[in-house]
Design a protein around this motif. Structure first.
Motif, PDB file in Angstrom:
ATOM      1  N   VAL A 105       1.041  -1.743   0.006  1.00 50.03           N
ATOM      2  CA  VAL A 105      -0.318  -0.067   0.166  1.00 50.03           C
ATOM      3  C   VAL A 105       0.530   0.797  -0.322  1.00 50.03           C
ATOM      4  O   VAL A 105       0.845   2.301  -1.108  1.00 50.03           O
ATOM      5  CB  VAL A 105      -0.840   0.267   0.967  1.00 50.03           C
ATOM      6  CG1 VAL A 105      -1.250   1.170   0.832  1.00 50.03           C
ATOM      7  CG2 VAL A 105      -2.164  -0.935   0.993  1.00 50.03           C
ATOM      8  N   SER A 156     -11.103  -1.513   3.889  1.00 49.18           N
ATOM      9  CA  SER A 156     -10.126  -1.557   2.897  1.00 49.18           C
ATOM     10  C   SER A 156     -11.149  -0.488   2.179  1.00 49.18           C
ATOM     11  O   SER A 156     -11.033  -0.574   0.787  1.00 49.18           O
ATOM     12  CB  SER A 156     -10.267  -2.322   1.821  1.00 49.18           C
ATOM     13  OG  SER A 156      -9.761  -3.708   2.852  1.00 49.18           O
ATOM     14  N   TYR A 159      -8.494   3.359  -0.685  1.00 45.16           N
ATOM     15  CA  TYR A 159      -9.178   3.937  -1.917  1.00 45.16           C
ATOM     16  C   TYR A 159     -10.354   4.430  -2.633  1.00 45.16           C
ATOM     17  O   TYR A 159      -9.910   5.392  -3.172  1.00 45.16           O
ATOM     18  CB  TYR A 159      -8.082   2.454  -2.732  1.00 45.16           C
ATOM     19  CG  TYR A 159      -7.035   2.319  -2.310  1.00 45.16           C
ATOM     20  CD1 TYR A 159      -5.664   3.348  -2.752  1.00 45.16           C
ATOM     21  CD2 TYR A 159      -6.080   1.186  -2.543  1.00 45.16           C
ATOM     22  CE1 TYR A 159      -4.368   3.085  -2.496  1.00 45.16           C
ATOM     23  CE2 TYR A 159      -5.092   1.260  -2.516  1.00 45.16           C
ATOM     24  CZ  TYR A 159      -3.788   2.448  -2.420  1.00 45.16           C
ATOM     25  OH  TYR A 159      -2.702   2.189  -2.410  1.00 45.16           O
ATOM     26  N   GLN A 195      -3.814  -0.071  -7.075  1.00 52.88           N
ATOM     27  CA  GLN A 195      -4.766   0.199  -6.036  1.00 52.88           C
ATOM     28  C   GLN A 195      -5.386  -1.078  -5.652  1.00 52.88           C
ATOM     29  O   GLN A 195      -4.992  -1.457  -4.727  1.00 52.88           O
ATOM     30  CB  GLN A 195      -5.555   1.005  -6.302  1.00 52.88           C
ATOM     31  CG  GLN A 195      -5.526   2.545  -6.127  1.00 52.88           C
ATOM     32  CD  GLN A 195      -6.367   3.533  -5.943  1.00 52.88           C
ATOM     33  OE1 GLN A 195      -7.640   3.236  -6.080  1.00 52.88           O
ATOM     34  NE2 GLN A 195      -6.112   4.959  -5.927  1.00 52.88           N
ATOM     35  N   ALA A 198      -2.630  -3.263  -4.310  1.00 54.21           N
ATOM     36  CA  ALA A 198      -2.238  -2.899  -3.591  1.00 54.21           C
ATOM     37  C   ALA A 198      -2.657  -3.743  -2.322  1.00 54.21           C
ATOM     38  O   ALA A 198      -2.528  -4.401  -1.852  1.00 54.21           O
ATOM     39  CB  ALA A 198      -1.857  -1.506  -2.950  1.00 54.21           C
ATOM     40  N   ILE A 199      -4.256  -3.812  -2.428  1.00 52.02           N
ATOM     41  CA  ILE A 199      -5.723  -4.545  -1.481  1.00 52.02           C
ATOM     42  C   ILE A 199      -5.161  -6.132  -1.395  1.00 52.02           C
ATOM     43  O   ILE A 199      -5.555  -6.622  -0.627  1.00 52.02           O
ATOM     44  CB  ILE A 199      -7.116  -3.576  -2.511  1.00 52.02           C
ATOM     45  CG1 ILE A 199      -6.592  -2.112  -1.506  1.00 52.02           C
ATOM     46  CG2 ILE A 199      -8.041  -4.835  -1.467  1.00 52.02           C
ATOM     47  CD1 ILE A 199      -6.519  -1.872  -0.297  1.00 52.02           C
ATOM     48  N   TRP A 202      -2.082  -7.682   0.050  1.00 56.55           N
ATOM     49  CA  TRP A 202      -2.363  -6.989   1.431  1.00 56.55           C
ATOM     50  C   TRP A 202      -3.228  -7.888   2.405  1.00 56.55           C
ATOM     51  O   TRP A 202      -3.188  -8.001   3.620  1.00 56.55           O
ATOM     52  CB  TRP A 202      -3.480  -5.642   2.088  1.00 56.55           C
ATOM     53  CG  TRP A 202      -3.531  -4.792   3.490  1.00 56.55           C
ATOM     54  CD1 TRP A 202      -2.857  -5.376   4.456  1.00 56.55           C
ATOM     55  CD2 TRP A 202      -4.828  -4.485   3.888  1.00 56.55           C
ATOM     56  NE1 TRP A 202      -3.304  -5.264   5.675  1.00 56.55           N
ATOM     57  CE2 TRP A 202      -4.341  -4.391   4.967  1.00 56.55           C
ATOM     58  CE3 TRP A 202      -5.680  -3.893   2.948  1.00 56.55           C
ATOM     59  CZ2 TRP A 202      -5.602  -3.812   5.633  1.00 56.55           C
ATOM     60  CZ3 TRP A 202      -6.355  -2.673   3.742  1.00 56.55           C
ATOM     61  CH2 TRP A 202      -6.406  -2.165   5.531  1.00 56.55           C
TER      62      TRP A 202
END
Length: 219
Positions: A105, A156, A159, A195, A198-199, A202
């Motif tokens: 992130v 989450s 973003y 994005q 990245a999520i 994670w």
């Protein structure tokens, strides 16, 4: 919009900055203070540059822009370093588990911010490109502010909230110019892809990403 971003930073970080920085026990690394100072300076810089253009002091705006370019480089370096240092700190000192998956992130934020600022510098003589790139770059930092709200972070949604800010710029174009500038049409889909990755890294933390984070952290 520069004032809106400043208000978001103040509102978001007011939830955590006292406990996690000013009165932290154990004390946080000095690098985190430097990081906070540099990123706060960017918000002030963005406001100042917007005000200078509005006041038609373009020559001053351009001169100050080179300071902003240097500041952006420092921010990217600090952003990456702090992400690694604080992940180690939280894991070793605070005994938090599984937080290394979050590394993509802040890394993604720095990739987006750095890329947008680099393109903004390249197109500094094309105001319609330049100002939108600086705006998108500044918005890309706001997930840190949005993430200070527990509900947004836990679901989450930071973003999504960040992209909502950029959509305000899109709405401005539609209302004022009767069209959407192509910079948004290229940037937003690219942002959403980065994005989403990245999520995914994670929340899912695939084995490939686990190996990468272990190598980055030296574990």
């Amino acid at each position: 919009m520069s004032l809106v971003l400043a208000a978001l930073v103040i509102l978001g970080f007011s939830h955590t900055v006292k406990a996690n920085l000013f009165r932290a026990n154990p004390p946080r690394p000095l690098l985190l203070w430097m990081h906070g100072a540099a990123f706060s300076m960017w918000v002030a810089f963005f406001i100042a540059q917007s005000a200078l253009v509005r006041a038609r002091k373009v020559s001053v705006h351009r001169l100050l822009g080179w300071f902003g370019a240097g500041l952006a480089v420092v921010m990217v370096v600090l952003g990456v370093m702090v992400a690694v240092v604080m992940t180690r700190f939280d894991t070793v000192v605070l005994q938090q588990k599984g937080i290394e998956a979050f590394l993509l992130v802040p890394f993604s934020d720095m990739i987006i911010f750095g890329s947008c600022i680099a393109m903004a510098i390249y197109w500094r003589k094309k105001p319609e490109y330049h100002r939108r790139l600086v705006f998108i770059a500044s918005c890309s930092l706001m997930d840190a502010a949005f993430g200070r709200f527990d509900f947004i972070f836990n679901h989450s949604l930071f973003y999504l909230a960040l992209d909502g800010l950029i959509l305000l710029g899109v709405a401005r174009d539609w209302v004022v110019d009767k069209r959407i500038h192509k910079m948004y049409l290229y940037a937003l889909p690219s942002l959403i892809v980065v994005q989403s990755l990245a999520i995914y890294a994670w929340r899912i933390n695939p084995k490939g990403w686990q190996a990468i984070t272990q190598a980055i952290l030296g574990w």
